[in-house]
Design a protein around this motif. Structure first.
Motif, short mmCIF file in Angstrom:
data_model
loop_
_atom_site.label_atom_id
_atom_site.label_comp_id
_atom_site.label_asym_id
_atom_site.label_seq_id
_atom_site.Cartn_x
_atom_site.Cartn_y
_atom_site.Cartn_z
N HIS A 63 6.50 6.15 -2.44
CA HIS A 63 5.00 6.38 -2.04
C HIS A 63 4.48 6.54 -3.53
CE1 HIS A 63 0.94 7.58 -0.84
NE2 HIS A 63 1.31 8.75 -1.52
N TYR A 66 4.46 3.23 -5.45
CA TYR A 66 3.37 2.16 -4.72
C TYR A 66 2.06 2.46 -4.88
CZ TYR A 66 1.40 -0.61 -1.11
OH TYR A 66 0.42 -1.52 -0.32
N SER A 67 1.81 3.79 -4.67
CA SER A 67 0.31 4.32 -5.06
C SER A 67 -0.01 4.15 -6.53
CB SER A 67 -0.01 5.73 -4.66
OG SER A 67 0.96 6.71 -5.39
N ARG A 68 0.98 4.33 -7.49
CA ARG A 68 0.37 3.82 -8.68
C ARG A 68 0.03 2.43 -9.06
NH1 ARG A 68 3.50 8.42 -12.46
NH2 ARG A 68 2.41 10.12 -11.54
N ALA A 70 0.08 -0.54 -6.80
CA ALA A 70 -0.33 -1.13 -5.90
C ALA A 70 -1.79 -1.65 -6.18
CB ALA A 70 -0.35 -0.77 -4.30
N ASP A 72 -3.78 -3.03 -4.08
CA ASP A 72 -4.73 -2.63 -2.83
C ASP A 72 -3.91 -1.64 -2.07
OD1 ASP A 72 -6.45 -2.73 -0.44
OD2 ASP A 72 -5.74 -4.31 0.42
N THR A 73 -4.09 -0.36 -2.30
CA THR A 73 -3.41 0.74 -1.38
C THR A 73 -3.71 0.75 0.26
OG1 THR A 73 -5.13 2.09 -2.04
CG2 THR A 73 -3.08 1.87 -3.58
N GLN A 74 -4.83 0.26 0.24
CA GLN A 74 -5.36 0.16 1.86
C GLN A 74 -4.23 -0.68 2.75
OE1 GLN A 74 -7.41 2.32 3.09
NE2 GLN A 74 -7.82 3.04 1.05
N TYR A 76 -1.18 -1.13 3.32
CA TYR A 76 0.39 -0.29 3.18
C TYR A 76 1.01 -0.64 4.15
CZ TYR A 76 -1.84 2.90 6.41
OH TYR A 76 -2.62 3.57 7.57
#
Length: 139
Positions: A63, A66-68, A70, A72-74, A76
Motif C-alpha cells: 500500500h 502503490y499509493s505513492r 500509482a 490512478d489510486t482510485q 485499486y
C-alpha cells in the motif's frame, strides 16, 4: 484506499478464518471429540494469527509503494486482488515445500484465498458506499 482499510482487510480475513476454524472445532466437539481437540483448535487460531502477520506487513508495504507510485489510486481493485492471491500462493508454496501433507494445504489455500477476497469485497463495498455519499454531499 487508506492504511486502516488495508489493515481491516487483513483483520476481517483472519476473523473469517477464525470463525471457520471454530465452527469446525465445534463440529468436532459435538461429533464425539474431546475438550483437548477444542484446545488444539484454539491453538491453531493463535498460530494462524501469528502466521498471517507477514501478510499484513506485505500488504501495508504494498500500500505504501502503490499509493505513492500509482497514477490512478482510485483504480485499486485489480492490484489488491492480485496481491491477496499472490500472498496466498507464497504461503501455499512455503507450506508445500515445508511439509509433506499436501491435501490439507490445498484446502487451507482455498480457504485463505476466499477469506482474503471476501474481506476485500466487503471493504471495497464500504469504500464505494462512502465515495457515493461524498459525491452526493458535494452535489
Amino acid at each position: 484506499m487508506k492504511y486502516k482499510q488495508v489493515f481491516f482487510i487483513w483483520l476481517l480475513a483472519d476473523v473469517f478464518l477464525i470463525i471457520g476454524v471454530l465452527c469446525f472445532g465445534l463440529y468436532e466437539l459435538l461429533s464425539g471429540g474431546s475438550i483437548r481437540d477444542t484446545e488444539i483448535f484454539l491453538l491453531m487460531v493463535a498460530i494462524g494469527i501469528l502466521a498471517s502477520l507477514p501478510s499484513l506487513l506485505i500488504m501495508l508495504l504494498f500500500h505504501l509503494i502503490y499509493s505513492r507510485n500509482a497514477k490512478d489510486t482510485q483504480n485499486y481493485r485489480m492490484p489488491y486482488i492480485a496481491l491477496i492471491i499472490s500472498i496466498n500462493i507464497v504461503y501455499y508454496l512455503i507450506s508445500l515445500f515445508g511439509y509433506s501433507i499436501t491435501g490439507e494445504f490445498k484446502l487451507l489455500f482455498m480457504a485463505t484465498t476466499t477469506a482474503g477476497l471476501l474481506a476485500f469485497y466487503f471493504v471495497d463495498r464500504k469504500i464505494q458506499k462512502s465515495l457515493t455519499v461524498k459525491k452526493e454531499e458535494l452535489s
